[in-house]
Motif scaffolding. Sequence first.
Motif, PDB file in Angstrom:
ATOM      1  N   UNK A 291     -25.705   7.195 -30.771  1.00  0.00           N
ATOM      2  CA  UNK A 291     -26.792   7.773 -30.374  1.00  0.00           C
ATOM      3  C   UNK A 291     -26.200   8.331 -28.789  1.00  0.00           C
ATOM      4  N   UNK A 292     -25.584   7.766 -28.171  1.00  0.00           N
ATOM      5  CA  UNK A 292     -24.990   7.976 -26.770  1.00  0.00           C
ATOM      6  C   UNK A 292     -24.085   9.265 -27.064  1.00  0.00           C
TER       7      UNK A 292
ATOM      8  N   UNK B  20     -24.795  -6.950 -36.010  1.00  0.00           N
ATOM      9  CA  UNK B  20     -24.366  -6.902 -34.690  1.00  0.00           C
ATOM     10  C   UNK B  20     -23.588  -5.477 -34.634  1.00  0.00           C
ATOM     11  N   UNK B  21     -22.577  -5.297 -35.431  1.00  0.00           N
ATOM     12  CA  UNK B  21     -21.777  -4.395 -35.452  1.00  0.00           C
ATOM     13  C   UNK B  21     -22.304  -2.816 -35.945  1.00  0.00           C
ATOM     14  N   UNK B  22     -23.459  -2.929 -36.813  1.00  0.00           N
ATOM     15  CA  UNK B  22     -24.157  -1.998 -37.261  1.00  0.00           C
ATOM     16  C   UNK B  22     -24.881  -1.554 -35.932  1.00  0.00           C
ATOM     17  N   UNK B  23     -25.625  -2.381 -35.339  1.00  0.00           N
ATOM     18  CA  UNK B  23     -26.489  -1.733 -33.973  1.00  0.00           C
ATOM     19  C   UNK B  23     -25.406  -0.917 -33.061  1.00  0.00           C
ATOM     20  N   UNK B  24     -24.232  -1.714 -32.660  1.00  0.00           N
ATOM     21  CA  UNK B  24     -23.315  -1.212 -31.922  1.00  0.00           C
ATOM     22  C   UNK B  24     -22.828   0.319 -32.309  1.00  0.00           C
TER      23      UNK B  24
ATOM     24  N   UNK C 136     -23.486  15.064 -26.120  1.00  0.00           N
ATOM     25  CA  UNK C 136     -23.173  16.668 -26.709  1.00  0.00           C
ATOM     26  C   UNK C 136     -24.123  17.249 -26.593  1.00  0.00           C
ATOM     27  N   UNK C 137     -25.205  16.938 -27.023  1.00  0.00           N
ATOM     28  CA  UNK C 137     -26.586  17.945 -26.639  1.00  0.00           C
ATOM     29  C   UNK C 137     -26.556  18.301 -25.159  1.00  0.00           C
ATOM     30  N   UNK C 138     -26.546  17.358 -24.424  1.00  0.00           N
ATOM     31  CA  UNK C 138     -26.734  17.844 -23.074  1.00  0.00           C
ATOM     32  C   UNK C 138     -25.575  18.739 -22.626  1.00  0.00           C
TER      33      UNK C 138
END
Length: 98
Positions: free
Chosen positions: A11-12, A1-5, A17-19
């Motif tokens: 990703x967010x 679970x921690x890895x997915x978080x 940063x890209x936007x």
Amino acid sequence: MNCRLVVAVFTVLLTALTITEGMSMRGLGMELRCRCIQTESQRIGRLIESVEIFPPSQHCKDTEIIATLKETGQEICLDPNAPWVKKTIERILANKKP
């Protein structure tokens, strides 16, 4: 679970940063694509108030010539290969020389 978080948060942040980087480039006047999709080749010389010339760049391989019309303020892309446009640009450049 921690890895997915961690992946989701990363990703967010990367997306944010890209936007914001893309928005800051546009805010500096840097276009990320060509401004002119269509160009006008018919004579409209008497209707033109001002002309801007944008040389080829890494974002657009074409020279772009954008004219602002006197009455409406509308911006129109001119065909840089049209003979009347070439003559108009030559006159503008000749008048700017000291």
